[in-house]
Write a protein that holds these residues in place. Sequence first.
Motif, PDB file in Angstrom:
ATOM      1  N   TRP A  23      14.803  16.669   0.412  1.00  0.00           N
ATOM      2  CA  TRP A  23      13.881  15.577   0.131  1.00  0.00           C
ATOM      3  C   TRP A  23      12.842  16.063  -0.877  1.00  0.00           C
ATOM      4  O   TRP A  23      12.336  17.184  -0.765  1.00  0.00           O
ATOM      5  N   ILE A  24      12.507  15.223  -1.847  1.00  0.00           N
ATOM      6  CA  ILE A  24      11.574  15.606  -2.909  1.00  0.00           C
ATOM      7  C   ILE A  24      10.443  14.580  -2.979  1.00  0.00           C
ATOM      8  O   ILE A  24      10.695  13.374  -3.047  1.00  0.00           O
ATOM      9  N   PHE A  25       9.199  15.081  -2.968  1.00  0.00           N
ATOM     10  CA  PHE A  25       8.019  14.215  -2.933  1.00  0.00           C
ATOM     11  C   PHE A  25       7.121  14.497  -4.137  1.00  0.00           C
ATOM     12  O   PHE A  25       6.990  15.649  -4.562  1.00  0.00           O
ATOM     13  N   PRO A  26       6.459  13.473  -4.671  1.00  0.00           N
ATOM     14  CA  PRO A  26       5.517  13.695  -5.777  1.00  0.00           C
ATOM     15  C   PRO A  26       4.200  14.277  -5.284  1.00  0.00           C
ATOM     16  O   PRO A  26       3.820  14.111  -4.125  1.00  0.00           O
ATOM     17  N   GLY A  27       3.503  14.973  -6.181  1.00  0.00           N
ATOM     18  CA  GLY A  27       2.188  15.505  -5.868  1.00  0.00           C
ATOM     19  C   GLY A  27       2.222  16.947  -5.407  1.00  0.00           C
ATOM     20  O   GLY A  27       3.289  17.556  -5.274  1.00  0.00           O
ATOM     21  N   GLN A  28       1.047  17.494  -5.169  1.00  0.00           N
ATOM     22  CA  GLN A  28       0.931  18.879  -4.733  1.00  0.00           C
ATOM     23  C   GLN A  28       1.180  19.000  -3.234  1.00  0.00           C
ATOM     24  O   GLN A  28       0.864  18.095  -2.456  1.00  0.00           O
ATOM     25  N   LEU A  29       1.733  20.127  -2.843  1.00  0.00           N
ATOM     26  CA  LEU A  29       1.922  20.422  -1.431  1.00  0.00           C
ATOM     27  C   LEU A  29       0.560  20.568  -0.759  1.00  0.00           C
ATOM     28  O   LEU A  29      -0.305  21.295  -1.246  1.00  0.00           O
ATOM     29  N   THR A  30       0.360  19.898   0.363  1.00  0.00           N
ATOM     30  CA  THR A  30      -0.924  19.971   1.058  1.00  0.00           C
ATOM     31  C   THR A  30      -0.956  21.148   2.028  1.00  0.00           C
ATOM     32  O   THR A  30       0.080  21.645   2.490  1.00  0.00           O
ATOM     33  N   ALA A  31      -2.157  21.581   2.353  1.00  0.00           N
ATOM     34  CA  ALA A  31      -2.319  22.673   3.305  1.00  0.00           C
ATOM     35  C   ALA A  31      -1.773  22.279   4.677  1.00  0.00           C
ATOM     36  O   ALA A  31      -1.237  23.116   5.407  1.00  0.00           O
ATOM     37  N   ALA A  32      -1.884  20.995   5.020  1.00  0.00           N
ATOM     38  CA  ALA A  32      -1.402  20.530   6.324  1.00  0.00           C
ATOM     39  C   ALA A  32       0.113  20.674   6.431  1.00  0.00           C
ATOM     40  O   ALA A  32       0.633  21.090   7.474  1.00  0.00           O
ATOM     41  N   VAL A  33       0.830  20.336   5.368  1.00  0.00           N
ATOM     42  CA  VAL A  33       2.290  20.474   5.386  1.00  0.00           C
ATOM     43  C   VAL A  33       2.683  21.949   5.419  1.00  0.00           C
ATOM     44  O   VAL A  33       3.615  22.344   6.119  1.00  0.00           O
ATOM     45  N   ALA A  34       1.948  22.794   4.679  1.00  0.00           N
ATOM     46  CA  ALA A  34       2.228  24.228   4.703  1.00  0.00           C
ATOM     47  C   ALA A  34       2.029  24.794   6.107  1.00  0.00           C
ATOM     48  O   ALA A  34       2.831  25.622   6.574  1.00  0.00           O
ATOM     49  N   ARG A  35       0.987  24.358   6.802  1.00  0.00           N
ATOM     50  CA  ARG A  35       0.757  24.818   8.179  1.00  0.00           C
ATOM     51  C   ARG A  35       1.864  24.315   9.098  1.00  0.00           C
ATOM     52  O   ARG A  35       2.305  25.034  10.005  1.00  0.00           O
ATOM     53  N   TRP A  36       2.307  23.092   8.884  1.00  0.00           N
ATOM     54  CA  TRP A  36       3.397  22.519   9.683  1.00  0.00           C
ATOM     55  C   TRP A  36       4.651  23.377   9.567  1.00  0.00           C
ATOM     56  O   TRP A  36       5.297  23.696  10.569  1.00  0.00           O
ATOM     57  N   PHE A  37       4.994  23.804   8.363  1.00  0.00           N
ATOM     58  CA  PHE A  37       6.172  24.631   8.149  1.00  0.00           C
ATOM     59  C   PHE A  37       5.936  26.061   8.641  1.00  0.00           C
ATOM     60  O   PHE A  37       6.884  26.773   8.989  1.00  0.00           O
ATOM     61  N   GLY A  38       4.670  26.469   8.700  1.00  0.00           N
ATOM     62  CA  GLY A  38       4.320  27.823   9.099  1.00  0.00           C
ATOM     63  C   GLY A  38       4.577  28.145  10.557  1.00  0.00           C
ATOM     64  O   GLY A  38       4.290  29.266  11.003  1.00  0.00           O
ATOM     65  N   ARG A  39       5.110  27.192  11.321  1.00  0.00           N
ATOM     66  CA  ARG A  39       5.507  27.481  12.695  1.00  0.00           C
ATOM     67  C   ARG A  39       6.631  28.504  12.750  1.00  0.00           C
ATOM     68  O   ARG A  39       6.859  29.126  13.776  1.00  0.00           O
ATOM     69  N   PHE A  40       7.355  28.673  11.639  1.00  0.00           N
ATOM     70  CA  PHE A  40       8.502  29.572  11.597  1.00  0.00           C
ATOM     71  C   PHE A  40       8.219  30.758  10.671  1.00  0.00           C
ATOM     72  O   PHE A  40       7.505  30.612   9.675  1.00  0.00           O
ATOM     73  N   PRO A  41       8.784  31.941  10.975  1.00  0.00           N
ATOM     74  CA  PRO A  41       8.662  33.065  10.042  1.00  0.00           C
ATOM     75  C   PRO A  41       9.239  32.680   8.688  1.00  0.00           C
ATOM     76  O   PRO A  41      10.293  32.021   8.623  1.00  0.00           O
ATOM     77  N   ALA A  42       8.577  33.056   7.612  1.00  0.00           N
ATOM     78  CA  ALA A  42       9.028  32.642   6.283  1.00  0.00           C
ATOM     79  C   ALA A  42       8.807  33.735   5.260  1.00  0.00           C
ATOM     80  O   ALA A  42       7.797  34.448   5.301  1.00  0.00           O
ATOM     81  N   PRO A 199      15.740   8.194   2.946  1.00  0.00           N
ATOM     82  CA  PRO A 199      16.778   8.129   1.916  1.00  0.00           C
ATOM     83  C   PRO A 199      16.230   8.046   0.503  1.00  0.00           C
ATOM     84  O   PRO A 199      16.862   8.556  -0.435  1.00  0.00           O
ATOM     85  N   ASP A 200      15.071   7.412   0.305  1.00  0.00           N
ATOM     86  CA  ASP A 200      14.516   7.279  -1.047  1.00  0.00           C
ATOM     87  C   ASP A 200      14.092   8.633  -1.618  1.00  0.00           C
ATOM     88  O   ASP A 200      14.079   8.803  -2.838  1.00  0.00           O
ATOM     89  N   GLU A 201      13.718   9.577  -0.759  1.00  0.00           N
ATOM     90  CA  GLU A 201      13.304  10.894  -1.221  1.00  0.00           C
ATOM     91  C   GLU A 201      14.451  11.902  -1.205  1.00  0.00           C
ATOM     92  O   GLU A 201      14.289  13.037  -1.634  1.00  0.00           O
ATOM     93  N   SER A 202      15.611  11.503  -0.680  1.00  0.00           N
ATOM     94  CA  SER A 202      16.733  12.415  -0.484  1.00  0.00           C
ATOM     95  C   SER A 202      17.542  12.552  -1.767  1.00  0.00           C
ATOM     96  O   SER A 202      18.087  11.573  -2.281  1.00  0.00           O
ATOM     97  N   SER A 203      17.625  13.787  -2.287  1.00  0.00           N
ATOM     98  CA  SER A 203      18.302  14.009  -3.564  1.00  0.00           C
ATOM     99  C   SER A 203      18.500  15.499  -3.801  1.00  0.00           C
ATOM    100  O   SER A 203      17.686  16.315  -3.353  1.00  0.00           O
ATOM    101  N   SER A 204      19.561  15.851  -4.525  1.00  0.00           N
ATOM    102  CA  SER A 204      19.698  17.224  -5.013  1.00  0.00           C
ATOM    103  C   SER A 204      18.745  17.408  -6.191  1.00  0.00           C
ATOM    104  O   SER A 204      18.283  16.441  -6.804  1.00  0.00           O
ATOM    105  N   TYR A 205      18.457  18.665  -6.524  1.00  0.00           N
ATOM    106  CA  TYR A 205      17.603  18.937  -7.678  1.00  0.00           C
ATOM    107  C   TYR A 205      18.178  18.324  -8.947  1.00  0.00           C
ATOM    108  O   TYR A 205      17.470  17.665  -9.725  1.00  0.00           O
TER     109      TYR A 205
END
Length: 221
Positions: A23-42, A199-205
């Motif tokens: 899924w691809i979204f416009p705009g900058q990645l927010t700190a909240a989304v980064a924290r959400w993903f940070g639940r897992f080792p990365a 589905p609207d955001e779902s796409s390959s690069y």
Amino acid sequence: MAITAQPPDSPVSEGVRSLEARWIFPGQLTAAVARWFGRFPAEMESRQDTYLLDPPLPGLSVKVRGGRALEVKVFHGSAGMLEVAGRARGQMEFWQKWSFPFRPLSQHSADPAGWRPVRKRRRISRFSSADGQMVALSEGLSDERGCVAELTEVRTGGQDWWTLGLEATGPADLLRSQLQATAALVFAHALPSGAQPGPDESSSYAQWLRLRLGTDSNSNA
């Protein structure tokens, strides 16, 4: 872009088969989304990939990965819709990938005609099956028969985007179950700020670059 590619050791290679959702979204990645993903080792990775957009090659994705490899991916059809109830919905796609070491013949063409540079800053979490369940691997560990989740900050054409992707590899009969199980883990908590992958955001690069940004590769990344 003139390049030389080193062929694989074997004259016939099956490449890497995968099942992917993105899924691809416009705009900058927010700190909240980064924290959400940070639940897992990365793991963290920054690189620039350059995609071939012109001439258009339906069902084929060609890119120079990080200036070190020529990567060719062939689309092998849809596997239907990935659904995590109330959290995410997107297309699952089968791909087959080959990667060849390469070096550019010329270092002087920054933005060659027909190619689009894309800068990426990636957070990569790896998941593997253990006792019949998908679990997140500790940072630095990897398993070729599992699933990768990535949260990536993207900049191309002077614009900021962010993308969330899942890629399962390994035995063909396990790809769907691995992808679905990883998606269930990743989306066990809803994305913050009301973002809901659909589905609207779902796409390959490659598809996104051609349809959303056009084939003009002369813009600054």
